[in-house]
Scaffold this active site. Structure first.
Site, mmCIF file in Angstrom:
data_model
loop_
_atom_site.group_PDB
_atom_site.id
_atom_site.type_symbol
_atom_site.label_atom_id
_atom_site.label_comp_id
_atom_site.label_asym_id
_atom_site.label_seq_id
_atom_site.Cartn_x
_atom_site.Cartn_y
_atom_site.Cartn_z
ATOM 1 N N HIS A 126 0.839 -1.205 0.000
ATOM 2 C CA HIS A 126 0.000 0.000 0.000
ATOM 3 C C HIS A 126 0.874 1.256 0.000
ATOM 4 C CE1 HIS A 126 -3.879 1.993 1.801
ATOM 5 N NE2 HIS A 126 -3.247 2.799 0.951
ATOM 6 N N ARG A 137 2.729 9.026 -5.993
ATOM 7 C CA ARG A 137 2.505 10.356 -6.563
ATOM 8 C C ARG A 137 2.990 10.412 -8.005
ATOM 9 N NH1 ARG A 137 -1.240 11.026 -2.807
ATOM 10 N NH2 ARG A 137 -0.474 11.711 -0.763
ATOM 11 N N ASN A 169 -5.586 6.096 -6.927
ATOM 12 C CA ASN A 169 -6.191 7.417 -6.759
ATOM 13 C C ASN A 169 -5.164 8.509 -7.054
ATOM 14 O OD1 ASN A 169 -4.966 6.487 -4.316
ATOM 15 N ND2 ASN A 169 -5.988 8.101 -3.161
ATOM 16 N N HIS A 171 -5.368 -0.360 6.174
ATOM 17 C CA HIS A 171 -5.068 0.507 7.328
ATOM 18 C C HIS A 171 -6.100 0.497 8.463
ATOM 19 C CE1 HIS A 171 -7.698 2.999 4.946
ATOM 20 N NE2 HIS A 171 -6.752 3.462 4.164
ATOM 21 N N ASP A 220 1.114 2.640 3.772
ATOM 22 C CA ASP A 220 0.227 3.700 3.261
ATOM 23 C C ASP A 220 1.041 4.983 3.034
ATOM 24 O OD1 ASP A 220 -1.963 5.091 2.356
ATOM 25 O OD2 ASP A 220 -2.943 5.249 4.302
ATOM 26 N N HIS A 241 3.015 14.439 1.310
ATOM 27 C CA HIS A 241 2.625 15.791 0.881
ATOM 28 C C HIS A 241 3.798 16.709 1.191
ATOM 29 C CE1 HIS A 241 -1.592 14.638 0.321
ATOM 30 N NE2 HIS A 241 -1.516 14.009 1.489
#
Length: 420
Positions: free
Chosen positions: A54, A58, A88, A218, A281, A285
């Site tokens: 997982h 980006r 996603n 998660h 996960d 950012h």
């Protein structure tokens, strides 16, 4: 003449032996003869490298956060040689064209092996993505999250029946989101509560097609473990971080599902034996994106490089067993995906990480993710000194060999000629 000999490595069971490689394969464990390349592994513990089931690597329009080059560098430096990227992205991976573009991007830049999942959206046929090579479908969002739109229960039911019909694995993001905008970590915890996570999992369990065993992403609460169907994933941040470790409005600790109070974190760690898989996960950012008001900050943390070091430090301390770490990070993820695990057997992937079993402080300046920060700043980890990928040196003494990672397609793969 051998291609590579790793001398005096300590194997998981405690035996010290040489590992001999020829044509990028492990061919012998024991005393070795001459070799073109030799590395002294005295004092290094050798274990099968991890598969992180997982991650969000980006790239594309989000390359300021991370790209395949920096994300894969972080993975290798943490003892991870295989990652599974989530769909996603921007735009999401909902058709063959976009999926194959993502594969090409990764093939060009990734230094670790990789697979890529396909996205799910109402009205979109998932079968072309399965044929394009999607390893699995999802994470499928039962609640909204960063760059992921939630499906209604009926939409989720239909999607699960569709992918199960052609035998594809499904991974699910299970949460319940109450009304409101959080302005603190505690408020975020209440809006996306442990009780809501349990209710979401109960609803999912009731709509599964017969015989389907999904993978639940998660899990953040120990109460969810006995309720969750299929395989159960927990992240390092839910095992090692809690609300009390941060200031109330620290956006760098904002993640979905949220961090929990310390008592809940301890209870989740105490349920270690009930957890099937540890996955990072990894969702970086930039500092600038996080340095805003809590209500406006994106959710997500970097973690692929620190996942194994944090766990190996617990092994060093005697808190958890080495065999359980290998099972949850190397064996079980590959079993869920239906791919060969890393290991010592002839028919396995010969990917290994070698750990000095000496603790060091985790510092953002020593890590490789482009985002440039870590929520584990100042905590302790055991980092690998050497990483072998497909029988070749991929990472040694903080240097990368630069060997491209391999693409692993899912079982429905039928369009390989289109991926150059």
């Amino acid at each position: 003449m051998l291609d590579l000999v790793l001398r005096n490595a300590t194997l998981p069971e405690g035996r010290v032996a040489d590992l001999s490689f020829q044509n990028a394969r492990l061919v012998h464990i024991g005393s070795a003869g001459r070799s073109d390349q030799e590395i002294d592994c005295t004092g290094l513990l050798c274990i099968p490298a991890a598969t992180d089931i997982h991650v969000h690597m980006r790239g594309g329009s989000q390359s300021a956060k991370e790209d395949w080059r920096t994300g894969s560098m972080a993975a290798l430096a943490g003892g991870v040689t295989m990652v599974v990227d989530q769909p996603n992205t921007i735009p999401p991976l909902l058709n063959q064209e976009r999926y194959l573009e993502r594969v090409r991007e990764a093939k060009k830049d990734s230094l670790c092996s990789f697979a890529i999942n396909g996205g799910i959206s109402p009205g979109v046929d998932p079968l072309p993505l399965w044929r394009a090579g999607a390893m699995a479908f999802g994470e499928i969002f039962a609640a909204p999250s960063s760059y992921g739109d939630a499906l209604t229960l009926e939409e989720l039911k239909q999607a699960l029946h569709e992918v199960h019909a052609f035998g594809a694995p499904a991974t699910i993001h299970a949460e319940e989101v109450s009304p409101g905008t959080p302005d603190s970590l505690l408020a975020h915890h209440h809006i996306r509560s442990p009780e809501g996570e349990v209710r979401s999992l109960q609803l999912i369990r009731d709509i599964l097609p017969p015989g389907m065993r999904p993978h639940i992403c998660h899990i953040s609460s120990p109460a969810s473990l006995p309720v969750a169907p299929g395989s159960k994933e927990v992240t390092p941040h839910h095992l090692f971080l809690s609300i009390e470790q941060f200031t109330p409005d620290d956006t760098f600790a904002r993640v979905n599902p949220p961090l929990r109070p310390e008592s809940e974190r301890q209870a989740l760690f105490a349920a270690w034996d009930s957890i099937d898989i540890i996955a990072s996960d990894h969702a970086p950012h930039t500092r600038g994106e996080k340095a805003v008001a809590f209500a406006d900050a994106p959710s997500g943390l970097p973690g692929v490089e620190t996942m194994l070091p944090l766990l190996m430090n617990e092994v060093r301390k005697g808190t958890i067993t080495l065999s359980s770490v290998i099972e949850k990070t190397s064996v079980a993820p590959c079993r869920v995906l239906g791919i060969l695990p890393a290991g010592f057997a002839p028919d396995q992937r010969h990917d290994f990480a070698f750990y000095p079993m000496q603790a060091e402080s985790i510092r953002s300046e020593n890590l490789h993710s482009r985002c440039g920060w870590t929520p584990y700043e100042g905590m302790v980890g055991v980092f690998p000194e050497l990483v072998i990928q497909y029988g070749e040196v991929a990472y040694y003494h903080s240097e990368y060999a630069g060997i491209p990672g391999r693409y692993l397609a899912g079982r429905g793969y039928q369009v390989g000629e289109q991926i150059q």
